[in-house]
Design a protein around this motif. Structure first.
Motif, short mmCIF file in Angstrom:
data_model
loop_
_atom_site.label_atom_id
_atom_site.label_comp_id
_atom_site.label_asym_id
_atom_site.label_seq_id
_atom_site.Cartn_x
_atom_site.Cartn_y
_atom_site.Cartn_z
N HIS A 128 0.82 -1.21 0.00
CA HIS A 128 0.00 0.00 0.00
C HIS A 128 0.86 1.26 0.00
CE1 HIS A 128 -3.34 -2.70 0.97
NE2 HIS A 128 -2.56 -3.23 1.89
N GLY A 129 2.15 1.13 -0.24
CA GLY A 129 3.03 2.30 -0.25
C GLY A 129 3.18 2.94 1.11
N LEU A 130 3.17 2.11 2.15
CA LEU A 130 3.26 2.60 3.53
C LEU A 130 4.44 1.97 4.25
CD1 LEU A 130 -0.53 2.30 4.51
CD2 LEU A 130 0.69 4.41 3.88
N VAL A 131 4.92 2.64 5.28
CA VAL A 131 5.97 2.07 6.13
C VAL A 131 5.63 2.36 7.59
CG1 VAL A 131 7.76 2.40 4.38
CG2 VAL A 131 7.46 4.12 6.17
N VAL A 132 6.10 1.47 8.44
CA VAL A 132 6.19 1.71 9.88
C VAL A 132 7.68 1.79 10.18
CG1 VAL A 132 5.78 0.79 12.18
CG2 VAL A 132 4.04 0.49 10.40
N PRO A 133 8.15 2.82 10.88
CA PRO A 133 9.59 2.93 11.13
C PRO A 133 10.13 1.74 11.92
CG PRO A 133 8.37 4.55 12.43
CD PRO A 133 7.41 3.95 11.46
N GLY A 134 10.98 0.95 11.26
CA GLY A 134 11.55 -0.24 11.89
C GLY A 134 13.04 -0.12 12.03
N GLY A 135 13.71 -1.27 12.08
CA GLY A 135 15.15 -1.29 12.29
C GLY A 135 15.92 -1.31 10.99
N GLU A 136 17.13 -1.85 11.04
CA GLU A 136 18.00 -1.89 9.87
C GLU A 136 18.23 -3.30 9.36
OE1 GLU A 136 21.48 0.11 11.22
OE2 GLU A 136 20.48 2.05 11.40
N VAL A 137 17.77 -4.30 10.11
CA VAL A 137 17.83 -5.70 9.70
C VAL A 137 16.42 -6.23 9.75
CG1 VAL A 137 18.71 -7.99 10.29
CG2 VAL A 137 20.19 -5.99 10.53
N SER A 138 15.91 -6.73 8.62
CA SER A 138 14.48 -7.04 8.56
C SER A 138 14.11 -8.28 9.35
CB SER A 138 14.04 -7.19 7.11
OG SER A 138 14.49 -8.40 6.53
N GLU A 139 15.09 -9.10 9.75
CA GLU A 139 14.80 -10.27 10.56
C GLU A 139 14.62 -9.93 12.04
OE1 GLU A 139 14.27 -13.62 9.59
OE2 GLU A 139 13.95 -12.42 7.79
N THR A 140 14.83 -8.68 12.40
CA THR A 140 14.64 -8.25 13.79
C THR A 140 13.18 -8.37 14.18
OG1 THR A 140 16.45 -6.68 13.53
CG2 THR A 140 14.99 -6.34 15.40
N GLY A 141 12.90 -8.79 15.41
CA GLY A 141 11.54 -8.87 15.91
C GLY A 141 10.94 -7.50 16.14
N VAL A 142 9.68 -7.33 15.77
CA VAL A 142 9.01 -6.04 15.90
C VAL A 142 8.82 -5.67 17.37
CG1 VAL A 142 6.90 -4.75 15.37
CG2 VAL A 142 7.83 -6.36 13.70
N ALA A 143 8.37 -6.61 18.18
CA ALA A 143 8.05 -6.30 19.57
C ALA A 143 9.28 -5.88 20.35
CB ALA A 143 7.37 -7.49 20.23
N GLY A 144 10.35 -6.66 20.27
CA GLY A 144 11.54 -6.34 21.04
C GLY A 144 12.13 -5.01 20.66
N LEU A 145 12.24 -4.74 19.36
CA LEU A 145 12.80 -3.47 18.91
C LEU A 145 11.95 -2.31 19.41
CD1 LEU A 145 15.10 -2.33 16.88
CD2 LEU A 145 13.13 -1.85 15.44
N THR A 146 10.63 -2.44 19.27
CA THR A 146 9.73 -1.35 19.63
C THR A 146 9.72 -1.08 21.13
OG1 THR A 146 8.33 -1.88 17.72
CG2 THR A 146 7.35 -0.56 19.48
N LEU A 147 9.68 -2.14 21.93
CA LEU A 147 9.64 -1.94 23.38
C LEU A 147 10.88 -1.24 23.90
CD1 LEU A 147 8.10 -5.33 24.57
CD2 LEU A 147 6.95 -3.14 24.27
N GLY A 148 12.02 -1.43 23.22
CA GLY A 148 13.25 -0.76 23.62
C GLY A 148 13.44 0.61 23.01
N GLY A 149 12.53 1.04 22.17
CA GLY A 149 12.64 2.34 21.50
C GLY A 149 12.48 2.16 20.00
N GLY A 150 13.49 1.56 19.36
CA GLY A 150 13.38 1.25 17.94
C GLY A 150 14.05 2.25 17.03
N MET A 151 15.39 2.28 17.03
CA MET A 151 16.11 3.12 16.08
C MET A 151 16.14 2.45 14.72
SD MET A 151 19.27 4.80 18.21
CE MET A 151 20.15 3.28 18.44
N GLY A 152 16.17 3.28 13.65
CA GLY A 152 16.18 2.72 12.31
C GLY A 152 16.50 3.74 11.24
N ALA A 153 16.35 3.33 10.00
CA ALA A 153 16.82 4.10 8.87
C ALA A 153 16.00 5.35 8.57
CB ALA A 153 16.86 3.21 7.62
N VAL A 154 14.78 5.45 9.12
CA VAL A 154 13.95 6.63 8.85
C VAL A 154 13.62 7.37 10.15
CG1 VAL A 154 12.98 5.69 6.72
CG2 VAL A 154 11.83 5.22 8.90
N GLN A 155 14.46 7.24 11.15
CA GLN A 155 14.11 7.73 12.48
C GLN A 155 14.02 9.24 12.57
OE1 GLN A 155 17.10 5.86 14.92
NE2 GLN A 155 18.60 7.46 14.59
N ARG A 156 14.87 9.98 11.85
CA ARG A 156 14.78 11.44 11.91
C ARG A 156 13.53 11.96 11.20
NH1 ARG A 156 18.76 15.24 11.98
NH2 ARG A 156 18.58 15.58 9.71
N ALA A 157 13.07 11.24 10.19
CA ALA A 157 11.88 11.65 9.46
C ALA A 157 10.59 11.26 10.18
CB ALA A 157 11.89 11.03 8.06
#
Length: 462
Positions: A128-157
């Motif tokens: 759908h041409g949408l993104v949720v700001p995630g990490g830099e390795v796509s095999e990373t779990g969503v829950a763990g990354l998010t609960l700790g904050g979740g830095m990634g490639a589009v974080q400043r935007a």
């Protein structure tokens, strides 16, 4: 039979009578596979693994935990570097089967199961041409990354992963299923946005998505290691001139074994500079062009790619089962002393898989107030992570020692805070450095919903 054996047998028996999902104990032929996590350095032996088929199984697993009081860990994607998904001699509440991702393109809302990985989310949202700001390795779990904050490639935007959260379904230690959002149980909602693990078991997350893709511009430029100091100086000067649609990165690494690169370059130490442009792809090429003017490049791989491809490009370089030890510092600025410490940290890397990465913060991250979520590092301008990666167990001491020395060298230039998702092994985690002034509030929330400490072992230990 020892007391421990008796308690384990009782725990397993309770789970077998109450769970719809699989119950895997030490005698199960699937045990070794089920207890393995992404970081091969972690070798823990739980009493039992409860593979939950849904929220009702989480409720049942927590009831068993209250009755038998084992150590408890919670597994989502199993990717956290400290191996927090698995515990010794206790109960693993395994959510890895809860991988459903549903997207409502009209409201730009994405519901994600706690076992999903960012690859699952990216595939679903990019239709759908949408993104949720995630990490830099796509095999990373969503829950763990998010609960700790979740830095990634589009974080400043777009901000951190936790900044895109709109609600979660969470089962607290008392077995009650709650929805936490800005209007329902706001204390829990505050805590799950950057507060790490141990407050409850998050089973479903609801995110707000942003338009981006399917194609994006991505800068990736390699420079000779001999130019490291000059490139870092030029990179430091470039960063303030770039728009928030770019989250610039600088790294000291090695040339990956990419078949598109000359074989003789593979494994050679290099400087890496670049970033993804969170806007129209053609426009991004012009904005990203300065990354190729920081020195004399060896390779300029800046290009327009599919967002999903750019987000999975690093996956082969961080394979499951290899050994990892990450440490990080937040910095308010990079002066000449900090720059020298970054370069020192990158010297004498014991394996090609060892890397020093400087990530730029600010932008949308800083526009969220300090007290709006549990993430405690909004004021930092940079995060520097020293990431050791290797495969030979004989290299354990050398690789971990290298990362610790580099981290110690950077300490005088840091804020004193560390990123909980890069907190070494559990014995390195410290609530004060991970959560700063928020640690006391997090502890109070945990006591409110878990007064008996059923999930205490699942939290970051002091």
């Amino acid at each position: 039979m020892t007391t421990l054996d008796t308690r384990e047998d009782a725990l397993v028996a309770t789970l077998r009578t109450t769970l719809a999902g699989d119950v895997i104990d030490r005698a199960d032929p699937r045990y070794d596979e089920a207890r393995a996590v992404w970081n091969g350095l972690v070798d823990r032996h739980p009493a039992v693994i409860a593979r939950c088929a849904g929220t009702a199984d989480v409720v049942a697993a927590l009831a068993a935990a209250r009755a038998h009081r084992p150590p408890v860990s919670i597994r989502g994607g199993g990717h956290q570097v400290a191996g927090s998904a698995v515990c010794d001699d206790g109960l693993v509440i395994d959510l890895s089967g809860l991988t459903a991702v549903t997207v409502d393109p009209e409201t730009r809302t994405v519901r994600v199961g706690a076992g999903a990985r960012w690859a699952d989310v990216n595939r679903a949202t990019q239709r759908h041409g949408l993104v949720v700001p995630g990490g830099e390795v796509s095999e990373t779990g969503v829950a763990g990354l998010t609960l700790g904050g979740g830095m990634g490639a589009v974080q400043r935007a777009f901000g951190l992963s936790c900044d895109a959260l709109r609600a979660v379904e969470i089962v607290t230690a008392d077995g009650v299923v709650r929805t936490a959002s800005a209007t329902e149980h706001p204390d829990l909602f505050w805590a799950v946005r950057g507060g790490g693990r141990g407050i409850g078991v998050v089973t479903t997350m609801e995110f707000a998505a942003r338009p981006l893709g399917p194609q994006v511009a991505n800068a990736l430029v390699l420079y000779p290691i001999e130019q490291a100091a000059a490139v870092l100086d030029a990179w430091r000067a470039l960063v303030p001139t770039l728009p928030e649609t770019v989250s610039p990165e600088f790294a000291l690494w090695s040339v990956p074994p990419d078949p598109e690169l000359p074989t003789e370059m593979h494994g050679a130490p290099v400087v890496v500079a670049g970033g993804l442009y969170a806007g129209p792809a053609e426009e991004g090429l012009e904005v990203l062009a300065p990354f190729a003017r920081l020195g004399t490049p060896l390779v300029d791989a800046t290009a327009i790619t599919d967002y999903t491809a750019s987000q999975s490009a690093l996956d082969p370089l961080f394979p499951a089962g290899a050994r990892y030890f990450f440490k990080s510092h937040f910095l308010e600025h990079i002066d000449d002393g900090a720059a020298a410490a970054i370069l020192d940290a990158g010297r004498d890397r014991p394996t090609p898989g060892c890397i020093v990465v400087v990530r730029t913060m600010g932008g949308a991250i800083a526009r969220v107030s300090d007290d709006e979520s549990a993430f405690a590092h909004r004021g930092a301008a940079f995060n520097v992570s020293i990431d050791a990666g290797w495969t030979d167990p004989a290299m354990d001491d050398a690789a971990i020692g290298w990362a610790r020395r580099g981290w110690d060298g950077l300490a005088p230039f840091g804020t004193g805070g560390v990123y909980v998702n890069f907190a070494g092994l559990d014995e390195d985690a410290d609530r004060a450095t991970s959560f700063g002034a928020h640690a006391g509030r997090l502890d109070a929330i945990a006591r409110t919903y878990d007064p008996d400490g059923v999930l205490a072992g699942a939290a970051v230990r002091p």
